[in-house]
Design an enzyme around this catalytic site. Structure first.
Site, PDB file in Angstrom:
ATOM      1  N   GLY A  46     -48.712  57.646   8.069  1.00  0.00           N
ATOM      2  CA  GLY A  46     -49.441  58.829   8.486  1.00  0.00           C
ATOM      3  C   GLY A  46     -50.898  58.476   8.690  1.00  0.00           C
ATOM      4  O   GLY A  46     -51.400  57.502   8.120  1.00  0.00           O
ATOM      5  N   GLN A  51     -59.760  60.009   9.279  1.00  0.00           N
ATOM      6  CA  GLN A  51     -59.679  58.614   8.849  1.00  0.00           C
ATOM      7  C   GLN A  51     -60.158  57.642   9.916  1.00  0.00           C
ATOM      8  O   GLN A  51     -60.462  56.487   9.613  1.00  0.00           O
ATOM      9  CB  GLN A  51     -58.249  58.263   8.428  1.00  0.00           C
ATOM     10  CG  GLN A  51     -57.794  59.008   7.178  1.00  0.00           C
ATOM     11  CD  GLN A  51     -56.404  58.597   6.774  1.00  0.00           C
ATOM     12  OE1 GLN A  51     -55.419  59.144   7.254  1.00  0.00           O
ATOM     13  NE2 GLN A  51     -56.318  57.605   5.890  1.00  0.00           N
ATOM     14  N   CYS A  99     -53.410  55.253   0.172  1.00  0.00           N
ATOM     15  CA  CYS A  99     -54.112  55.824   1.320  1.00  0.00           C
ATOM     16  C   CYS A  99     -54.823  54.718   2.082  1.00  0.00           C
ATOM     17  O   CYS A  99     -55.461  53.851   1.472  1.00  0.00           O
ATOM     18  CB  CYS A  99     -55.119  56.865   0.829  1.00  0.00           C
ATOM     19  SG  CYS A  99     -56.075  57.642   2.145  1.00  0.00           S
ATOM     20  N   LEU A 100     -54.746  54.782   3.403  1.00  0.00           N
ATOM     21  CA  LEU A 100     -55.426  53.784   4.218  1.00  0.00           C
ATOM     22  C   LEU A 100     -56.937  53.868   4.088  1.00  0.00           C
ATOM     23  O   LEU A 100     -57.642  52.918   4.423  1.00  0.00           O
ATOM     24  CB  LEU A 100     -55.013  53.959   5.687  1.00  0.00           C
ATOM     25  CG  LEU A 100     -53.527  53.707   5.982  1.00  0.00           C
ATOM     26  CD1 LEU A 100     -53.215  54.082   7.428  1.00  0.00           C
ATOM     27  CD2 LEU A 100     -53.132  52.274   5.685  1.00  0.00           C
ATOM     28  N   HIS A 141     -50.230  64.929   2.074  1.00  0.00           N
ATOM     29  CA  HIS A 141     -51.311  63.937   2.026  1.00  0.00           C
ATOM     30  C   HIS A 141     -52.198  64.055   3.266  1.00  0.00           C
ATOM     31  O   HIS A 141     -53.433  64.103   3.157  1.00  0.00           O
ATOM     32  CB  HIS A 141     -50.689  62.538   1.926  1.00  0.00           C
ATOM     33  CG  HIS A 141     -51.677  61.428   1.864  1.00  0.00           C
ATOM     34  ND1 HIS A 141     -51.872  60.668   0.737  1.00  0.00           N
ATOM     35  CD2 HIS A 141     -52.529  60.921   2.795  1.00  0.00           C
ATOM     36  CE1 HIS A 141     -52.802  59.750   0.973  1.00  0.00           C
ATOM     37  NE2 HIS A 141     -53.210  59.889   2.211  1.00  0.00           N
ATOM     38  N   GLU A 142     -51.568  64.105   4.445  1.00  0.00           N
ATOM     39  CA  GLU A 142     -52.351  64.162   5.687  1.00  0.00           C
ATOM     40  C   GLU A 142     -53.070  65.503   5.821  1.00  0.00           C
ATOM     41  O   GLU A 142     -54.216  65.554   6.292  1.00  0.00           O
ATOM     42  CB  GLU A 142     -51.455  63.895   6.900  1.00  0.00           C
ATOM     43  CG  GLU A 142     -50.749  62.548   6.892  1.00  0.00           C
ATOM     44  CD  GLU A 142     -51.655  61.362   6.631  1.00  0.00           C
ATOM     45  OE1 GLU A 142     -52.852  61.410   6.977  1.00  0.00           O
ATOM     46  OE2 GLU A 142     -51.172  60.365   6.060  1.00  0.00           O
ATOM     47  N   HIS A 145     -56.281  65.548   4.010  1.00  0.00           N
ATOM     48  CA  HIS A 145     -57.372  64.897   4.741  1.00  0.00           C
ATOM     49  C   HIS A 145     -58.120  65.887   5.630  1.00  0.00           C
ATOM     50  O   HIS A 145     -59.348  65.795   5.777  1.00  0.00           O
ATOM     51  CB  HIS A 145     -56.835  63.765   5.621  1.00  0.00           C
ATOM     52  CG  HIS A 145     -56.662  62.462   4.917  1.00  0.00           C
ATOM     53  ND1 HIS A 145     -57.702  61.804   4.296  1.00  0.00           N
ATOM     54  CD2 HIS A 145     -55.567  61.683   4.752  1.00  0.00           C
ATOM     55  CE1 HIS A 145     -57.246  60.678   3.779  1.00  0.00           C
ATOM     56  NE2 HIS A 145     -55.961  60.576   4.033  1.00  0.00           N
TER      57      HIS A 145
END
Length: 198
Positions: A46, A51, A99-100, A141-142, A145
């Protein structure tokens, strides 16, 4: 299409609410294509627009699921509702999230196991989906963000302290840090089927 740098915890765009998309135009479609390209290069499941430094309410996913939802997609201006997380401490083996934008780190976190998402695709067509299990976790999660939260903000006290130490140890928590998928070493060493790269 191009791969964009992924910004790291401390970058202001990650810590404020993203703005709604107002125009479903070529600029939006180009952003979405770049997000897919970046997510693929990062081996993520994702990716949210903040991000890649863009404060708009858009996220992509790439995740096989048991919910009849295409394994690859995008949602614009989403609204999400989720079931309550189960009571008790998260399982440090089974409920680990990453997480990226907190690259290479992962911590246990409880999430609701069912999620409903509504919004629009990149062409402005209405979209609605139900997600369960790890796919529901990805959606939550997304969506976080887009509201200015990282998963580390949701950790319980014990794990939040460990996350803060990791951020400090890596020199993050301030603006100016990013990494380039496909150029910099993969911080997780995982492929796109792993839950860590959200």
């Amino acid at each position: 299409m191009s791969v964009r740098p992924i910004v790291i915890a401390g970058e202001p765009v990650l810590h404020r609410r993203a703005q709604p998309v107002e125009l479903f135009d070529d600029e939006l479609r180009a952003l979405v294509e770049d997000m897919f390209e970046t997510m693929d290069a990062a081996h993520g499941v994702g990716l949210a627009a903040p991000q890649v430094g863009v404060g708009l309410r858009v996220f992509t996913w790439q995740m096989e699921n048991d919910d009849g939802v295409p394994p690859r997609g995008v949602v614009v201006n989403p609204w999400l509702s989720a079931s309550r997380p189960p009571q008790g401490d998260p399982d440090p083996d089974e409920e680990v999230e990453g997480c990226l934008s907190v690259p290479g780190e992962s911590f246990p976190l409880r999430r609701g196991d069912r999620t409903r998402v509504t919004g629009w695709d990149a062409d402005g067509k209405p979209l609605e989906l139900e997600a369960t299990g790890w796919f529901a976790r990805c959606m939550q999660h997304e969506y976080d963000h887009l509201n200015g939260f990282l998963y580390t903000d949701r950790l319980d006290d014990r794990w939040r302290k460990k996350a803060r130490k990791a951020v400090k140890r890596n020199g993050w928590g301030v603006p100016g840090h990013s990494w380039m998928p496909g150029v910099d070493p993969d911080p997780f060493g995982h492929d796109h089927t792993d839950e860590a790269g959200l």
